[in-house]
Design a protein around this motif. Structure first.
Motif, PDB file in Angstrom:
ATOM      1  N   ALA A   1      19.991 -11.869 -39.022  1.00  0.00           N
ATOM      2  CA  ALA A   1      21.332 -11.991 -38.429  1.00  0.00           C
ATOM      3  C   ALA A   1      21.410 -13.234 -37.536  1.00  0.00           C
ATOM      4  CB  ALA A   1      21.666 -10.747 -37.623  1.00  0.00           C
ATOM      5  N   LEU A   2      20.326 -13.522 -36.806  1.00  0.00           N
ATOM      6  CA  LEU A   2      20.290 -14.691 -35.929  1.00  0.00           C
ATOM      7  C   LEU A   2      20.408 -15.976 -36.744  1.00  0.00           C
ATOM      8  CD1 LEU A   2      19.906 -15.712 -33.037  1.00  0.00           C
ATOM      9  CD2 LEU A   2      17.451 -15.728 -33.448  1.00  0.00           C
ATOM     10  N   GLY A   3      19.618 -16.089 -37.843  1.00  0.00           N
ATOM     11  CA  GLY A   3      19.667 -17.283 -38.704  1.00  0.00           C
ATOM     12  C   GLY A   3      21.042 -17.490 -39.312  1.00  0.00           C
ATOM     13  N   LEU A   4      21.656 -16.412 -39.765  1.00  0.00           N
ATOM     14  CA  LEU A   4      22.976 -16.482 -40.393  1.00  0.00           C
ATOM     15  C   LEU A   4      24.053 -16.869 -39.377  1.00  0.00           C
ATOM     16  CD1 LEU A   4      24.139 -16.105 -43.204  1.00  0.00           C
ATOM     17  CD2 LEU A   4      24.567 -13.716 -42.682  1.00  0.00           C
ATOM     18  N   ALA A   5      23.962 -16.322 -38.173  1.00  0.00           N
ATOM     19  CA  ALA A   5      24.928 -16.637 -37.120  1.00  0.00           C
ATOM     20  C   ALA A   5      24.844 -18.108 -36.725  1.00  0.00           C
ATOM     21  CB  ALA A   5      24.685 -15.750 -35.903  1.00  0.00           C
ATOM     22  N   ILE A   6      23.620 -18.660 -36.708  1.00  0.00           N
ATOM     23  CA  ILE A   6      23.441 -20.092 -36.393  1.00  0.00           C
ATOM     24  C   ILE A   6      24.049 -20.945 -37.505  1.00  0.00           C
ATOM     25  CG2 ILE A   6      21.719 -21.933 -36.143  1.00  0.00           C
ATOM     26  CD1 ILE A   6      19.938 -19.779 -34.706  1.00  0.00           C
ATOM     27  N   SER A   7      23.810 -20.594 -38.800  1.00  0.00           N
ATOM     28  CA  SER A   7      24.347 -21.359 -39.929  1.00  0.00           C
ATOM     29  C   SER A   7      25.874 -21.303 -39.968  1.00  0.00           C
ATOM     30  CB  SER A   7      23.775 -20.864 -41.257  1.00  0.00           C
ATOM     31  OG  SER A   7      24.325 -19.617 -41.613  1.00  0.00           O
ATOM     32  N   LEU A   8      26.445 -20.204 -39.494  1.00  0.00           N
ATOM     33  CA  LEU A   8      27.899 -20.063 -39.457  1.00  0.00           C
ATOM     34  C   LEU A   8      28.517 -20.714 -38.218  1.00  0.00           C
ATOM     35  CD1 LEU A   8      28.306 -16.363 -40.631  1.00  0.00           C
ATOM     36  CD2 LEU A   8      29.224 -18.348 -41.795  1.00  0.00           C
ATOM     37  N   ASP A   9      27.654 -21.246 -37.364  1.00  0.00           N
ATOM     38  CA  ASP A   9      28.104 -21.892 -36.126  1.00  0.00           C
ATOM     39  C   ASP A   9      28.952 -20.925 -35.280  1.00  0.00           C
ATOM     40  OD1 ASP A   9      28.319 -23.908 -34.271  1.00  0.00           O
ATOM     41  OD2 ASP A   9      30.104 -24.800 -35.181  1.00  0.00           O
ATOM     42  N   ARG A  10      28.351 -19.746 -34.985  1.00  0.00           N
ATOM     43  CA  ARG A  10      29.025 -18.724 -34.178  1.00  0.00           C
ATOM     44  C   ARG A  10      28.222 -18.512 -32.888  1.00  0.00           C
ATOM     45  NH1 ARG A  10      32.119 -15.701 -37.971  1.00  0.00           N
ATOM     46  NH2 ARG A  10      33.201 -17.360 -39.117  1.00  0.00           N
ATOM     47  N   PRO A  11      28.454 -19.330 -31.865  1.00  0.00           N
ATOM     48  CA  PRO A  11      27.638 -19.229 -30.645  1.00  0.00           C
ATOM     49  C   PRO A  11      27.718 -17.860 -29.961  1.00  0.00           C
ATOM     50  CG  PRO A  11      29.495 -20.744 -30.343  1.00  0.00           C
ATOM     51  CD  PRO A  11      29.428 -20.422 -31.790  1.00  0.00           C
ATOM     52  N   HIS A  12      28.905 -17.248 -29.954  1.00  0.00           N
ATOM     53  CA  HIS A  12      29.050 -15.951 -29.294  1.00  0.00           C
ATOM     54  C   HIS A  12      28.245 -14.865 -30.020  1.00  0.00           C
ATOM     55  CE1 HIS A  12      30.815 -12.907 -26.725  1.00  0.00           C
ATOM     56  NE2 HIS A  12      31.125 -12.196 -27.809  1.00  0.00           N
TER      57      HIS A  12
END
Length: 780
Positions: free
Chosen positions: A669-680
């Motif tokens: 989930a952390l890797g995917l959130a970073i790739s989606l550029d979702r800081p929150h």
């Protein structure tokens, strides 16, 4: 107005460069390889290699020093290419791969002006602006000879075709031909008969005879045994190149015997064949009209049976050697492009008017070029009839011409007319049917030219040559030069734009004035009717584009954005948008409804004089003073499709992220959130994961410090109400409290013990240690 057409149109958002027709030859040497498949030519700092079949530039070679190329030569075996730059460096190329094999200093004290390989492709001779001739062994990489004694620039070097004789010939500013012996390292003879610069040296098949040509309008046949001139042939023109022809009959060239014949190219612009024995001209090529036809170079590729000639306006012409039938044409340099148009019912070709009396027609798919002769002065403007086969040109020579392209792509002049008293600067074809054309001139008049019935037949060229056009109506329209004329889509109205700052509307065919459009502060460069509405667009030197209502001649909108004169304007997207080009080298796309400049396209480096849109409205064509023609593609749909695909991918990834968070698979989930550029989301994942891990770490005294550090950061940076909003935070805090209290008690006890130890240390009174006895010197 524009809103009426907006329902059936699609707004454009962007154009991208699809194709660029650039200069590839700006003067100097050109050379064919032995197979006739590749053509080598100089263009500033580069040597360009063209594919003869397609006309496309295969490779562009530039030395590391990025200085102008002053000379080059391809070895007779087609393997080695050597270039010389103004930085006095020589480069040996593996030209098929485009890589430099070797780079070395020329040792000349001034740039190398000429070079030539010997017949074995192992020796290279260079002639310099310093008057020196040097010979290099290309295989062993060293200089073998250095010949001095030539005054001024050595502009010509040539090896004898028999490698066993080891002879080198050179010519310099004194018009003397020097014969050097490589074996004896000296000058064997000085051949003096020319009175002006010697331009070429060529040899007979047996190697006993040499032919020299010069700008003194003579060619001289030399006997190399006696080193004497045996024949002087007056050719009555300044000769730039001469080549000896194969010693076999060629009836089409007037060669009936097997004796020595040679071909000359010079300032008269014709190839001519001469018989050496009699000094008679046996063949003269038909002369084409117009200036810029002077020939500057000529070369024969014997194995391929091809002859290459170069004109003063940088056109390269490839002939069949035995008949001088034209095989290919290449436009090396267009100077200032003044106008461009799509040709053919499917816009398969483009026609270019440059700073020349010749027109150039390019086939977009293959780069094939056709050069059209007819005008005798610079062609200023072009326009094409609606079906795409017929187009018109006007020029400084005060004439107009109509050309027809056949289905094979060949273009011929089918009609011509004259009547203006000054240069004809603008031309427009009828829009509804192929019935007439209108011209505007520097003589301040407009002429209406009806098309004769003979032109509308299927024949390519009418019998008896081009039809003569007669003007039906002439009208003095303005007080200054007329820069632009435009015919309305219904063929009933004519708009004119002038240097006098006004545009005017006229009724056709009588040319009655209907009204004047006033408002520009400087001269007008272009007028254009909307394809859908009763609207006229004008482009002016005041840097603006204006839209006018045809009913009351009022200004509806003004578009400001160009930093200099706006030279051309065109309607796109069914009349809802505008394309404009300017002196600032920029192309701008405007949406009429909101006056917004949607996009600025920057690909030209100088004034963009030519602008035309394809009939499908999916391409645009521009030509500029930087001698480049650019084909632009509408990439709005492509970019929108890419954007849609990105959005869909984002939705899929977001769903996957939600699933991972639900399943508490925090690492993915952390890797995917970073790739989606979702800081929150990244912060949420970290906090949720950290709280869970903190609980585990906190149960062990060895890892409790990390857990407490994380807990401390969270408590210091997050407000209590924000912390309580995280899912599962209450359970985590309840699990953290007992162990945290236990660790706190343990640390308190350790701190108390440490404080007591510190107190003891400071209060202990240690006895003073006795001083060490001195050591006698004898023991040292």
């Amino acid at each position: 107005m524009a809103e009426a057409a907006a329902g059936g149109s699609r707004f454009k958002a962007n154009y991208a460069v699809e194709r660029k027709i650039e200069p590839f030859y700006k003067g100097g040497k050109v050379q064919l390889d032995q197979t006739g498949q590749h053509l080598f030519c100089v263009c500033g700092t580069r040597v360009n290699i063209l594919d003869v079949a397609s006309g496309a530039v295969l490779r562009s070679l530039e030395q590391e020093d990025q200085e102008d190329i002053t000379a080059f030569d391809l070895s007779p075996d087609d393997e080695v290419l050597v270039t010389a730059s103004r930085a006095l460096l020589l480069a040996q190329w593996a030209w098929r791969e485009g890589s430099v094999i070797r780079l070395w200093k020329a040792i000349h004290t001034a740039p190398v002006a000429t070079m030539a390989f010997d017949p074995t492709s192992t020796l290279l001779a260079t002639g310099g602006c310093d008057g020196a001739v040097r010979v290099w062994d290309i295989m062993r990489h060293y200089g073998t000879h250095h010949f001095r004694g030539s005054p001024g620039v050595v502009h010509l070097v040539a090896f004898h075709p028999d490698p066993a004789r080891l002879l080198l010939f050179s010519s310099a500013a004194d018009a003397t031909i020097r014969m050097w012996s490589l074996q004896e390292r000296s000058c064997l003879a000085m051949l003096t008969a020319h009175y002006s610069a010697v331009t070429s040296l060529t040899f007979s098949a047996d190697g006993h005879t040499m032919l020299s040509s010069g700008r003194d309008k003579i060619c001289i046949v030399w006997d190399l045994q006696s080193c004497q001139a045996t024949k002087t042939v007056p050719v009555f023109e300044s000769v730039e190149a001469a080549v000896t022809l194969p010693e076999e009959p060629a009836p089409e060239l007037g060669v009936k015997s097997t004796g020595l014949h040679f071909l000359t190219a010079g300032d008269q612009g014709m190839l001519r064949v001469w018989e050496a024995a009699s000094g008679q001209c046996v063949y003269t090529q038909p002369q084409l009209p117009g200036p810029g036809r002077e020939l500057t170079h000529c070369a024969l590729a014997r194995a391929a049976g091809l002859l290459l000639s170069v004109t003063a306006d940088h056109n390269l012409l490839l002939y069949e050697a035995c008949s001088l039938q034209l095989q290919k044409q290449f436009a090396g340099y267009s100077e200032e492009v003044l106008d461009v148009r799509f040709l053919g019912p499917e816009d398969s070709h483009v026609v270019v008017a440059s700073n020349s009396p010749c027109l150039k027609v390019f086939e977009l798919q293959t780069s094939a070029c056709q050069i059209l002769h007819g005008h005798t002065d610079i062609v200023l403007a072009l326009d094409v009839f609606r079906k795409g086969w017929l187009f018109a040109s006007c020029a400084k020579d005060q004439s107009i011409r109509i050309w027809r392209m056949n289905k094979a792509g060949k273009v011929a002049c089918v009609a011509q007319g004259s009547g203006h008293t000054h240069g004809v600067g603008t031309i427009c074809c009828s829009r509804l049917k192929e019935t007439f054309l209108v011209t505007g001139s520097q003589d301040c008049t407009v002429k209406l030219w009806p098309l004769p019935e003979a032109l509308l037949s299927k024949s390519t060229v009418p019998d008896g040559g081009p039809v003569l056009l007669q003007a039906q109506a002439t009208q003095r329209c303005h007080e200054k030069d007329i820069n632009s004329v435009a015919v309305a889509p219904n063929d009933k109205l004519l708009a004119t734009g002038s240097q006098d700052r006004t545009a005017k509307l006229w009724a056709l065919p009588q040319c009655q004035l209907l009204g004047v459009f006033l408002g520009h502060r400087r001269g007008l460069w272009c007028v254009q009717f909307s394809p859908m509405d009763q609207v006229l667009a004008t482009a002016s030197a005041d840097g603006t584009v204006k839209l006018w209502a045809l009913q009351d001649f009022s200004c509806l909108k003004t578009f400001e954005g160009h930093d200099a004169s706006v030279l051309k304007v065109a309607f796109v997207s069914r009349g809802t948008q505008l394309l404009s080009s300017g002196s600032d080298g920029l192309l701008k796309l405007w949406t009429i409804k909101n006056n917004e400049c949607v996009r600025t396209l920057d690909a030209h480096e100088d004034k963009v004089w030519g602008l035309h849109c394809s009939r499908l409205d999916d391409h645009a064509l521009t030509g500029a003073s930087d001698s480049c023609v650019i084909l632009w593609k509408d990439v709005t749909e492509v970019e929108q499709a890419e954007e849609q695909a990105k959005r869909e991918e984002q939705v899929v990834k977001q769903q996957e992220l939600d699933n991972l968070l639900q399943e508490k698979r925090y690492l993915r989930a952390l890797g995917l959130a970073i790739s989606l550029d979702r800081p929150h989301t990244v912060l949420t994942v970290i906090q949720e994961a950290l709280l869970r891990f903190c609980v585990t770490w906190n149960t062990n005294s060895r890892h409790c410090h990390e857990a407490q550090a994380v807990l401390g950061v969270l408590l210091r940076h997050e407000a209590p109400e924000e912390l309580l909003a995280y899912e599962g935070v209450r359970a985590s805090l309840e699990a953290l409290l007992p162990y945290t209290e236990r660790h706190f008690q343990r640390l308190s006890r350790t701190l108390q013990a440490a404080t007591f130890l510190d107190f003891l240390w400071h209060n202990m009174k240690l006895p003073t240690l006795p001083a060490a006895p001195p050591v006698p010197p004898s023991t040292l």
